[in-house]
Design a protein around this motif. Structure first.
Motif, PDB file in Angstrom:
ATOM      1  N   THR A  10      59.563  31.274 -74.481  1.00  0.00           N
ATOM      2  CA  THR A  10      59.002  30.673 -75.685  1.00  0.00           C
ATOM      3  C   THR A  10      59.047  31.687 -76.796  1.00  0.00           C
ATOM      4  N   SER A  11      58.794  31.237 -78.004  1.00  0.00           N
ATOM      5  CA  SER A  11      58.740  32.149 -79.133  1.00  0.00           C
ATOM      6  C   SER A  11      57.314  32.641 -79.360  1.00  0.00           C
ATOM      7  N   GLY A  18      62.556  41.508 -82.179  1.00  0.00           N
ATOM      8  CA  GLY A  18      63.845  40.919 -82.493  1.00  0.00           C
ATOM      9  C   GLY A  18      64.250  39.706 -81.696  1.00  0.00           C
ATOM     10  N   GLN A  19      63.334  39.106 -80.947  1.00  0.00           N
ATOM     11  CA  GLN A  19      63.670  37.942 -80.133  1.00  0.00           C
ATOM     12  C   GLN A  19      63.421  36.619 -80.843  1.00  0.00           C
ATOM     13  N   ALA A  55      69.640  29.717 -82.260  1.00  0.00           N
ATOM     14  CA  ALA A  55      68.442  29.374 -81.491  1.00  0.00           C
ATOM     15  C   ALA A  55      67.206  30.051 -82.079  1.00  0.00           C
ATOM     16  N   ALA A  56      66.049  29.442 -81.894  1.00  0.00           N
ATOM     17  CA  ALA A  56      64.796  29.998 -82.410  1.00  0.00           C
ATOM     18  C   ALA A  56      64.360  31.247 -81.648  1.00  0.00           C
ATOM     19  N   PHE A  57      64.818  31.375 -80.383  1.00  0.00           N
ATOM     20  CA  PHE A  57      64.417  32.496 -79.536  1.00  0.00           C
ATOM     21  C   PHE A  57      65.599  32.909 -78.677  1.00  0.00           C
ATOM     22  N   HIS A  58      65.774  34.213 -78.504  1.00  0.00           N
ATOM     23  CA  HIS A  58      66.789  34.709 -77.573  1.00  0.00           C
ATOM     24  C   HIS A  58      66.214  35.909 -76.842  1.00  0.00           C
ATOM     25  N   SER A  59      66.254  35.875 -75.519  1.00  0.00           N
ATOM     26  CA  SER A  59      65.600  36.899 -74.703  1.00  0.00           C
ATOM     27  C   SER A  59      66.179  38.301 -74.897  1.00  0.00           C
ATOM     28  N   ARG A  60      67.458  38.400 -75.253  1.00  0.00           N
ATOM     29  CA  ARG A  60      68.057  39.729 -75.455  1.00  0.00           C
ATOM     30  C   ARG A  60      68.084  40.147 -76.908  1.00  0.00           C
ATOM     31  N   GLY A  61      67.551  39.320 -77.789  1.00  0.00           N
ATOM     32  CA  GLY A  61      67.514  39.640 -79.208  1.00  0.00           C
ATOM     33  C   GLY A  61      68.428  38.741 -80.012  1.00  0.00           C
ATOM     34  N   ILE A  62      68.032  38.460 -81.238  1.00  0.00           N
ATOM     35  CA  ILE A  62      68.811  37.625 -82.143  1.00  0.00           C
ATOM     36  C   ILE A  62      70.045  38.402 -82.593  1.00  0.00           C
ATOM     37  N   LYS A  63      71.199  37.760 -82.554  1.00  0.00           N
ATOM     38  CA  LYS A  63      72.441  38.421 -82.963  1.00  0.00           C
ATOM     39  C   LYS A  63      72.559  38.344 -84.484  1.00  0.00           C
ATOM     40  N   ARG A  73      72.726  42.752 -81.359  1.00  0.00           N
ATOM     41  CA  ARG A  73      71.456  42.061 -81.148  1.00  0.00           C
ATOM     42  C   ARG A  73      70.297  42.945 -81.606  1.00  0.00           C
ATOM     43  N   VAL A  74      69.328  42.326 -82.282  1.00  0.00           N
ATOM     44  CA  VAL A  74      68.193  43.072 -82.809  1.00  0.00           C
ATOM     45  C   VAL A  74      67.342  43.602 -81.670  1.00  0.00           C
ATOM     46  N   ALA A  75      67.158  44.922 -81.668  1.00  0.00           N
ATOM     47  CA  ALA A  75      66.316  45.586 -80.669  1.00  0.00           C
ATOM     48  C   ALA A  75      64.918  45.809 -81.231  1.00  0.00           C
ATOM     49  N   GLU A  76      64.854  46.062 -82.540  1.00  0.00           N
ATOM     50  CA  GLU A  76      63.554  46.323 -83.171  1.00  0.00           C
ATOM     51  C   GLU A  76      63.639  46.051 -84.664  1.00  0.00           C
TER      52      GLU A  76
END
Length: 80
Positions: A10-11, A18-19, A55-63, A73-76
């Motif tokens: 979930t978000s 960054g997720q 997507a509204a949420f991505h477990s490895r970070g938004i690209k 992908r956003v780490a922070e």
């Protein structure tokens, strides 16, 4: 299936990791992990030019694409 824990992505919750797409926008300073740096975890800092994940949420970070053209992908989230 009683007794088997279930997990939902979930978000909700979490910090500025960054997720969640809603937390990221063009002009924001972020640390990303480039595809070539996934194993090492090396981060690259830059300014977001465009969000590439829809997507509204991505477990490895938004690209995202940074202003200098690098994609990762956003780490922070660093700040404005």
């Amino acid at each position: 299936m009683a007794g088997i824990p279930t997990f939902r992505l979930t978000s909700e919750g979490g910090g500025s990791n960054g997720q969640r797409r809603e937390d990221i926008y063009p002009g924001l300073e972020v640390d990303i992990i480039l595809k070539k740096d996934q194993r090492s975890g090396k981060r690259t800092r830059g300014i977001v030019e465009k969000l590439l994940t829809s997507a509204a949420f991505h477990s490895r970070g938004i690209k995202v694409r940074l202003e200098d053209g690098q994609v990762g992908r956003v780490a922070e989230i660093i700040g404005d």
